[in-house]
Write a protein that holds these residues in place. Structure first.
Motif, PDB file in Angstrom:
ATOM      1  N   ALA A  45     -27.752  44.244  19.923  1.00 19.01           N
ATOM      2  CA  ALA A  45     -28.537  45.382  19.415  1.00 19.01           C
ATOM      3  C   ALA A  45     -29.169  46.094  20.610  1.00 19.01           C
ATOM      4  O   ALA A  45     -30.191  45.674  21.144  1.00 19.01           O
ATOM      5  N   LYS A  47     -30.923  48.612  21.217  1.00 23.00           N
ATOM      6  CA  LYS A  47     -32.292  49.136  21.271  1.00 23.00           C
ATOM      7  C   LYS A  47     -33.283  48.146  21.871  1.00 23.00           C
ATOM      8  O   LYS A  47     -34.321  48.543  22.386  1.00 23.00           O
ATOM      9  N   ASP A  66     -24.165  46.902  18.990  1.00 25.09           N
ATOM     10  CA  ASP A  66     -24.691  47.639  17.848  1.00 25.09           C
ATOM     11  C   ASP A  66     -25.512  48.802  18.382  1.00 25.09           C
ATOM     12  O   ASP A  66     -26.493  48.583  19.091  1.00 25.09           O
ATOM     13  N   ARG A 132     -25.370  48.179   3.942  1.00 18.03           N
ATOM     14  CA  ARG A 132     -26.546  47.358   4.235  1.00 18.03           C
ATOM     15  C   ARG A 132     -27.355  47.128   2.959  1.00 18.03           C
ATOM     16  O   ARG A 132     -27.666  48.081   2.240  1.00 18.03           O
ATOM     17  N   HIS A 175     -30.576  42.562   7.438  1.00 25.25           N
ATOM     18  CA  HIS A 175     -31.400  42.084   8.555  1.00 25.25           C
ATOM     19  C   HIS A 175     -32.577  41.352   7.934  1.00 25.25           C
ATOM     20  O   HIS A 175     -33.328  41.930   7.146  1.00 25.25           O
ATOM     21  N   SER A 178     -37.167  40.855  12.078  1.00 22.97           N
ATOM     22  CA  SER A 178     -37.113  40.436  13.471  1.00 22.97           C
ATOM     23  C   SER A 178     -38.151  39.340  13.739  1.00 22.97           C
ATOM     24  O   SER A 178     -39.199  39.308  13.109  1.00 22.97           O
ATOM     25  N   GLN A 179     -37.827  38.472  14.709  1.00 21.36           N
ATOM     26  CA  GLN A 179     -38.661  37.288  14.995  1.00 21.36           C
ATOM     27  C   GLN A 179     -38.845  36.493  13.697  1.00 21.36           C
ATOM     28  O   GLN A 179     -39.944  36.282  13.199  1.00 21.36           O
ATOM     29  N   GLY A 214     -29.863  40.686  12.978  1.00 23.43           N
ATOM     30  CA  GLY A 214     -30.630  40.016  14.039  1.00 23.43           C
ATOM     31  C   GLY A 214     -31.637  39.067  13.418  1.00 23.43           C
ATOM     32  O   GLY A 214     -31.350  38.456  12.401  1.00 23.43           O
ATOM     33  N   GLY A 215     -32.793  38.974  14.057  1.00 25.76           N
ATOM     34  CA  GLY A 215     -33.847  38.109  13.527  1.00 25.76           C
ATOM     35  C   GLY A 215     -34.072  36.857  14.346  1.00 25.76           C
ATOM     36  O   GLY A 215     -35.099  36.184  14.200  1.00 25.76           O
ATOM     37  N   GLU A 252     -26.074  40.497  15.213  1.00 27.44           N
ATOM     38  CA  GLU A 252     -26.566  41.587  16.064  1.00 27.44           C
ATOM     39  C   GLU A 252     -27.892  41.198  16.701  1.00 27.44           C
ATOM     40  O   GLU A 252     -28.921  41.787  16.384  1.00 27.44           O
ATOM     41  N   PRO A 253     -27.895  40.227  17.584  1.00 22.40           N
ATOM     42  CA  PRO A 253     -29.170  39.825  18.183  1.00 22.40           C
ATOM     43  C   PRO A 253     -29.657  40.853  19.197  1.00 22.40           C
ATOM     44  O   PRO A 253     -28.870  41.410  19.959  1.00 22.40           O
ATOM     45  N   GLY A 254     -30.940  41.115  19.182  1.00 22.05           N
ATOM     46  CA  GLY A 254     -31.577  41.933  20.200  1.00 22.05           C
ATOM     47  C   GLY A 254     -32.576  41.050  20.926  1.00 22.05           C
ATOM     48  O   GLY A 254     -32.353  40.579  22.045  1.00 22.05           O
ATOM     49  N   ARG A 255     -33.668  40.777  20.235  1.00 28.71           N
ATOM     50  CA  ARG A 255     -34.745  39.962  20.779  1.00 28.71           C
ATOM     51  C   ARG A 255     -34.249  38.593  21.262  1.00 28.71           C
ATOM     52  O   ARG A 255     -34.628  38.126  22.332  1.00 28.71           O
ATOM     53  N   TYR A 356     -37.870  45.074  23.506  1.00 29.71           N
ATOM     54  CA  TYR A 356     -38.786  46.004  22.840  1.00 29.71           C
ATOM     55  C   TYR A 356     -40.048  46.271  23.654  1.00 29.71           C
ATOM     56  O   TYR A 356     -41.157  46.237  23.123  1.00 29.71           O
TER      57      TYR A 356
HETATM   58  C1  LIG Z   1     -33.072  46.103  15.639  1.00 32.25           C
HETATM   59  C2  LIG Z   1     -31.848  45.689  14.972  1.00 32.25           C
HETATM   60  C3  LIG Z   1     -31.257  44.471  15.308  1.00 32.25           C
HETATM   61  C4  LIG Z   1     -31.856  43.502  16.296  1.00 32.25           C
HETATM   62  O1  LIG Z   1     -32.832  42.725  15.700  1.00 32.25           O
HETATM   63  P1  LIG Z   1     -33.509  41.502  16.479  1.00 32.25           P
HETATM   64  O2  LIG Z   1     -34.433  40.921  15.481  1.00 32.25           O
HETATM   65  O3  LIG Z   1     -34.168  42.051  17.684  1.00 32.25           O
HETATM   66  O4  LIG Z   1     -32.437  40.555  16.847  1.00 32.25           O
HETATM   67  C5  LIG Z   1     -30.065  44.158  14.698  1.00 32.25           C
HETATM   68  N1  LIG Z   1     -29.481  44.979  13.790  1.00 32.25           N
HETATM   69  C6  LIG Z   1     -30.037  46.157  13.437  1.00 32.25           C
HETATM   70  C7  LIG Z   1     -29.336  47.019  12.457  1.00 32.25           C
HETATM   71  C8  LIG Z   1     -31.229  46.539  14.007  1.00 32.25           C
HETATM   72  O5  LIG Z   1     -31.781  47.696  13.641  1.00 32.25           O
END
Ligand SMILES: *Cc1c(COP(=O)(O)O)cnc(C)c1O
Length: 376
Positions: A45, A47, A66, A132, A175, A178-179, A214-215, A252-255, A356
């Motif tokens: 992810a 962002k 993503d 979604r 989703h 997050s966290q 994510g999450g 889709e991991p970001g954090r 973030y």
């Molecule tokens: C922000 C986002 C993520 C990332 O989420 P995290 O909790 O940071 O892993 C994944 N998918 C989508 C669609 C998002 O908007």
């Protein structure tokens, strides 16, 4: 805090707060995802931290991406990823953006309503769409609820419309927030997802993919389960709701990929009490809500803050940023313990700030420049 970051900070001469991110940690995290969810493709992810060095590293490791905007799309392509490795996951897109992404070869889009299906059908004919569904985000510290996702019972209608418009009704995404602290949070969403798969089958449409979102957490003050536990719980739920007909899965991991890779070094600008008999000190740092610590809104994310006096006696503090705006307070409702010996001019380390932060920093509010980021 890695040895490489410690070494970097030791030799840094520039003034002002900065974020230092260790790319080796991102690499290790990517490999941990591959191990915890072996049959699941990783779509980073973007962002969470779009730094070109991170995108390049992940592209080289074989990651997919993503994206939410054309700017992120260009960044990912510039990092060397091909368009077939990009999912346009934002459910809120201008038709002109969809067309621009499609012109670059992107053919995977998220939708959560019929109007968005119509846009994709017009601007990116024949593409794959993922619908979604809504998740309430409970168990997470930064929920992404309400704004995104249709009611699960409505998803089959949306996917059927996509099918009728000549798109490929490809799957379902969600989703869990997050966290996310609860490793079982995916179970309810996967139960709903399986029911969408069944409803589509009854209409002659075969879905292929589940996007698990994510999450996955970074380790802040509160302890979190291991990634492995998430992988196991998710796999159990997939088995429970899909039996042997397991769908293709992506995450889709970001954090979870970059959060723990970064550390912010900041400085104590002022320490004061509002009256001599106050127990609680106000500690002002040279970084605040406007310089990357936006996720302290509602005190949602509680970052670990390290000082060079952490073995000393601790006392409760209110921590605030340096700007002339009263929302620029990081922790007040729940006081933050800091050493009584902490002094003006001391450096502090704000840990697990790789996700973030840098892009949330304002461009110059009150004359403070954007948060500087070093990738090492
Ligand atoms: C922000 C986002 C993520 C990332 O989420 P995290 O909790 O940071 O892993 C994944 N998918 C989508 C669609 C998002 O908007």
């Amino acid at each position: 805090m890695t040895a490489r970051i410690r070494e970097f900070l030791k030799h840094r001469t520039q003034d002002g707060p900065c974020l230092v991110l260790d790319l080796d940690v991102v690499r290790e995290n990517y490999q941990s995802f591959a191990k915890a969810l072996p049959d699941t493709k990783v779509f980073y992810a973007v962002k969470a931290n779009p730094a070109p060095e991170i995108l390049k590293l992940l592209a080289g490791l074989g990651s997919c991406f993503d994206v939410a905007s054309m700017s992120e799309t260009h960044d990912v392509l510039a990092a060397g990823a091909t368009p077939d490795r990009i999912s346009y996951g934002n459910t809120i897109k201008k038709e002109s953006e969809i067309a621009a992404a499609f012109a670059l070869g992107i053919t995977l889009f998220a939708v959560d309503c019929e109007a968005e299906v119509e846009k994709v059908a017009r601007a990116a004919p024949g593409s794959r769409v993922i619908c979604r569904i809504h998740c309430d985000g409970s168990g997470s510290e930064w929920p992404l609820s309400r704004k995104f996702g249709c009611e699960p019972a409505y998803a089959a209608d949306i996917l059927e419309l996509a099918h009728k418009r000549g798109l490929v009704a490809h799957g379902v995404s969600f989703h869990v927030g997050s966290q996310q602290h609860n490793v079982e949070a995916w179970d309810r969403a996967l139960a709903s997802t399986a029911s969408v798969f069944r409803a589509c089958t009854e209409r002659g449409i075969t879905l292929a993919m589940v996007n698990l979102g994510g999450g996955f957490p970074a380790r802040y003050v509160r302890k979190t389960p291991k990634l492995e536990s998430y992988g196991k719980a998710i796999f159990r739920s997939l088995r429970k709701h899909f039996g042997n007909a397991l769908p293709e899965t992506i995450v889709e991991p970001g954090r979870g990929l970059v959060g723990n890779a970064g550390v912010i070094e900041a400085e104590v600008v002022l320490i004061t009490k509002r009256s001599p008999e106050d127990e609680v000190r106000w500690v002002y740092l040279d970084i605040g809500k406007f310089h990357g610590l936006a996720e302290t809104i509602d005190e949602s994310i509680r970052y670990p803050i390290r000082t060079t006096h952490d073995r000393d006696e601790m006392a409760p503090c209110i921590i605030a940023g340096p700007t002339c705006d009263s929302v620029d307070v990081l922790y007040e409702k729940t006081h933050y313990p800091l050493p009584v010996s902490l002094a003006i001019g001391d450096k502090v380390l704000i840990e697990a700030t790789g996700a973030y932060t840098a892009t949330y920093s304002s461009i110059g509010f009150n004359g403070y420049p954007p948060l500087r980021q070093y990738l090492i």
